[in-house]
Scaffold this motif. Structure first.
Motif, mmCIF file in Angstrom:
data_model
loop_
_atom_site.group_PDB
_atom_site.id
_atom_site.type_symbol
_atom_site.label_atom_id
_atom_site.label_comp_id
_atom_site.label_asym_id
_atom_site.label_seq_id
_atom_site.Cartn_x
_atom_site.Cartn_y
_atom_site.Cartn_z
ATOM 1 N N THR A 223 9.607 -71.108 26.050
ATOM 2 C CA THR A 223 10.381 -72.346 25.863
ATOM 3 C C THR A 223 10.779 -72.524 24.343
ATOM 4 O O THR A 223 9.525 -72.379 23.525
ATOM 5 C CB THR A 223 9.849 -73.749 26.361
ATOM 6 O OG1 THR A 223 9.892 -73.325 27.669
ATOM 7 C CG2 THR A 223 10.775 -75.012 25.961
ATOM 8 N N ALA B 140 10.037 -78.911 37.402
ATOM 9 C CA ALA B 140 10.619 -78.027 36.424
ATOM 10 C C ALA B 140 9.866 -76.524 36.669
ATOM 11 O O ALA B 140 8.643 -76.568 36.490
ATOM 12 C CB ALA B 140 10.340 -78.419 34.934
ATOM 13 N N HIS C 124 15.295 -71.638 27.277
ATOM 14 C CA HIS C 124 13.917 -70.870 27.928
ATOM 15 C C HIS C 124 14.585 -69.451 27.932
ATOM 16 O O HIS C 124 15.560 -69.091 28.525
ATOM 17 C CB HIS C 124 13.678 -71.257 29.424
ATOM 18 C CG HIS C 124 13.476 -72.831 29.591
ATOM 19 N ND1 HIS C 124 12.282 -73.306 29.136
ATOM 20 C CD2 HIS C 124 14.357 -74.041 29.768
ATOM 21 C CE1 HIS C 124 12.338 -74.606 29.317
ATOM 22 N NE2 HIS C 124 13.480 -74.987 29.589
ATOM 23 N N VAL D 179 9.562 -72.732 35.151
ATOM 24 C CA VAL D 179 10.071 -71.747 34.073
ATOM 25 C C VAL D 179 9.076 -70.394 34.430
ATOM 26 O O VAL D 179 7.762 -70.431 34.552
ATOM 27 C CB VAL D 179 9.548 -72.131 32.802
ATOM 28 C CG1 VAL D 179 9.797 -71.551 31.611
ATOM 29 C CG2 VAL D 179 10.149 -73.586 32.502
ATOM 30 N N GLN E 151 15.405 -71.825 33.698
ATOM 31 C CA GLN E 151 14.584 -73.028 33.989
ATOM 32 C C GLN E 151 15.509 -73.265 35.448
ATOM 33 O O GLN E 151 16.402 -73.372 35.337
ATOM 34 C CB GLN E 151 14.563 -73.935 33.340
ATOM 35 C CG GLN E 151 13.920 -75.186 33.532
ATOM 36 C CD GLN E 151 13.680 -76.131 32.613
ATOM 37 O OE1 GLN E 151 14.630 -76.667 31.958
ATOM 38 N NE2 GLN E 151 12.463 -76.765 32.442
ATOM 39 N N ASP F 250 5.360 -69.659 27.891
ATOM 40 C CA ASP F 250 6.412 -69.946 28.845
ATOM 41 C C ASP F 250 7.876 -69.440 28.400
ATOM 42 O O ASP F 250 8.665 -69.807 29.110
ATOM 43 C CB ASP F 250 6.083 -71.419 29.363
ATOM 44 C CG ASP F 250 6.585 -72.563 28.488
ATOM 45 O OD1 ASP F 250 7.135 -72.227 26.996
ATOM 46 O OD2 ASP F 250 6.486 -73.715 28.424
#
Length: 136
Positions: A117, A106, A53, A108, A57, A115
């Protein structure tokens, strides 16, 4: 203020997870907010692919027992009430043990492109077995 009574449960995409994993989105941000939060439920043996990430995260375990592993072989066993913070850019995975369910929230903080990711390859059965058995 917005009161959200419930969120639909969706099966997590097979190209990002091994095993049966279910998601309930808690919050998907609208500008200027950037926090994405989801309740993620893993069946025994289920896990994420390797991923990272851009902004890191935070995982808060709500139920069961699970594992969080990093590329250097560090694995932590987590259970309800535990929090794990994965730093920005660190490649990691998380999931249930081979004999228990695990659920976590979770969180983020994304960037302008979403996001933040980056999804990578699946955790191999050997890597997972090593983590379950406490080696590496």
């Amino acid at each position: 203020m917005e009161h959200v009574n419930s969120t639909p449960t969706a099966k997590a995409p097979a190209e990002r997870f091994t095993g049966d994993v279910y998601l309930n989105m808690i919050d998907t941000p609208s500008e200027p907010a950037r926090l994405t939060a989801a309740l993620v439920r893993f069946t025994p043996g289920a896990r994420t692919n390797w991923h990272r990430h851009a902004g890191g995260q935070t995982l808060y375990v709500t139920d069961g027992t699970g594992l969080v592993g990093t590329r250097d072989g560090n694995v932590v066993r987590v259970s309800a009430g535990h929090t794990v913070k994965c730093p920005a850019g660190e490649e990691h995975w998380h999931g249930a043990t081979d004999s228990t369910f695990m659920a976590h929230i979770a969180m983020v903080v994304g960037n302008a492109d979403g996001d933040g990711t980056t999804w990578l390859e699946p955790v191999t059965d050997e890597q997972y077995a090593d983590a379950v058995n406490g080696s590496r």
